[in-house]
Scaffold this motif. Sequence first.
Motif, short mmCIF file in Angstrom:
data_model
loop_
_atom_site.label_atom_id
_atom_site.label_comp_id
_atom_site.label_asym_id
_atom_site.label_seq_id
_atom_site.Cartn_x
_atom_site.Cartn_y
_atom_site.Cartn_z
N ASP A 67 11.38 -3.68 31.45
CA ASP A 67 11.36 -5.08 31.85
C ASP A 67 12.66 -5.81 31.51
O ASP A 67 13.19 -6.59 32.32
N ALA A 74 16.36 -6.57 33.32
CA ALA A 74 16.69 -7.65 34.24
C ALA A 74 17.39 -8.82 33.55
O ALA A 74 18.04 -9.63 34.22
N VAL A 75 17.29 -8.92 32.21
CA VAL A 75 17.90 -10.05 31.51
C VAL A 75 18.95 -9.62 30.49
O VAL A 75 19.74 -10.44 30.03
N GLN A 82 15.54 -7.33 42.62
CA GLN A 82 16.41 -8.51 42.56
C GLN A 82 15.58 -9.65 41.98
O GLN A 82 15.00 -10.45 42.70
N PRO A 83 15.48 -9.72 40.65
CA PRO A 83 14.56 -10.70 40.03
C PRO A 83 14.97 -12.14 40.35
O PRO A 83 16.14 -12.52 40.14
N ALA A 87 14.89 -16.33 39.72
CA ALA A 87 15.13 -17.07 38.48
C ALA A 87 13.83 -17.31 37.72
O ALA A 87 13.80 -17.20 36.48
N LYS A 114 12.83 -14.22 35.86
CA LYS A 114 13.69 -14.00 34.70
C LYS A 114 13.28 -14.89 33.52
O LYS A 114 13.40 -14.48 32.36
N SER A 115 12.78 -16.07 33.83
CA SER A 115 12.31 -16.94 32.74
C SER A 115 11.10 -16.33 32.03
O SER A 115 10.96 -16.44 30.80
N LEU A 147 10.57 -13.09 31.78
CA LEU A 147 11.11 -11.97 31.00
C LEU A 147 11.81 -12.46 29.73
O LEU A 147 11.76 -11.80 28.70
N PHE A 148 12.46 -13.60 29.82
CA PHE A 148 13.09 -14.16 28.63
C PHE A 148 12.04 -14.53 27.58
O PHE A 148 12.23 -14.29 26.38
#
Length: 254
Positions: free
Chosen positions: A107, A110-111, A139-140, A142, A145-146, A148-149
């Motif tokens: 996972d 991506a970040v 192609q994640p 935005a 991605k938040s 995943l963060f």
Amino acid sequence: METAYETPSPRAILIRTNGCALLGMPPPSASLLFSPANGSGMHSPRGGGAATKASGCGKARGLGTSSHFGWSRTNRRTMGVPATRRCVEWLLGLYFLSHIPITLFMDLQAVLPRELYPVEFRNLLKWYAKEFKDPLLQQPPAWFKSFLFCELVFQLPFFPIATYAFLKGSCKWIRTPAIIYSVHTMTTLIPILSTFLFEDFSKASGFKGQRPETLHERLTLISVYAPYLLIPFILLIFMLRSPYYKYEEKRKKK
């Protein structure tokens, strides 16, 4: 009028004495064994018949049997609850344990910088994304991605703690953090699964690469993510409804 007494046979005395002894009752007294007879059997001087005493023994035996069966059912329930709780705890512990490598090696690619990962892990992610046509990991966007963060900052440190707590068992202090985790994870999974199920990828410009087109492809992709919604839901219900974990919270409030 002279009252006639009937002397019971030794066998009758032995049967009555041993019968009550087996039922845990004291043996009958001599006044009951040598009681007046009126043709209908042996009776006590106060008029209580042997049938009454026999029925008393029968009632005592019935109550004893009911109590025994009731105790057995209660005992089985009492012994079954910890066993069931331990099964759920083991399920949750293995879930968190398996989540650690998936988060670290799949996972978070991506970040995190690509240079942190060997070629083998990068190729594994590419194979998965193309095989299951997962547009979020090719192609994640935005918003993904938040999520995943948050997984990196909040969930990943919690995984080894939860693994220890549930595999060890009886760690009541895990209740509140587990509730927070389960609610947070289910909240992030709802938009992800909704995207897989309802998004028209042919018109969506935010997704690149291979995308699920048929219903079968969408359901296959949903089946990959569904456990990360169902198991947190089980965790939430388990923490809220388990008497073992609820008792600790009530005791602390007092």
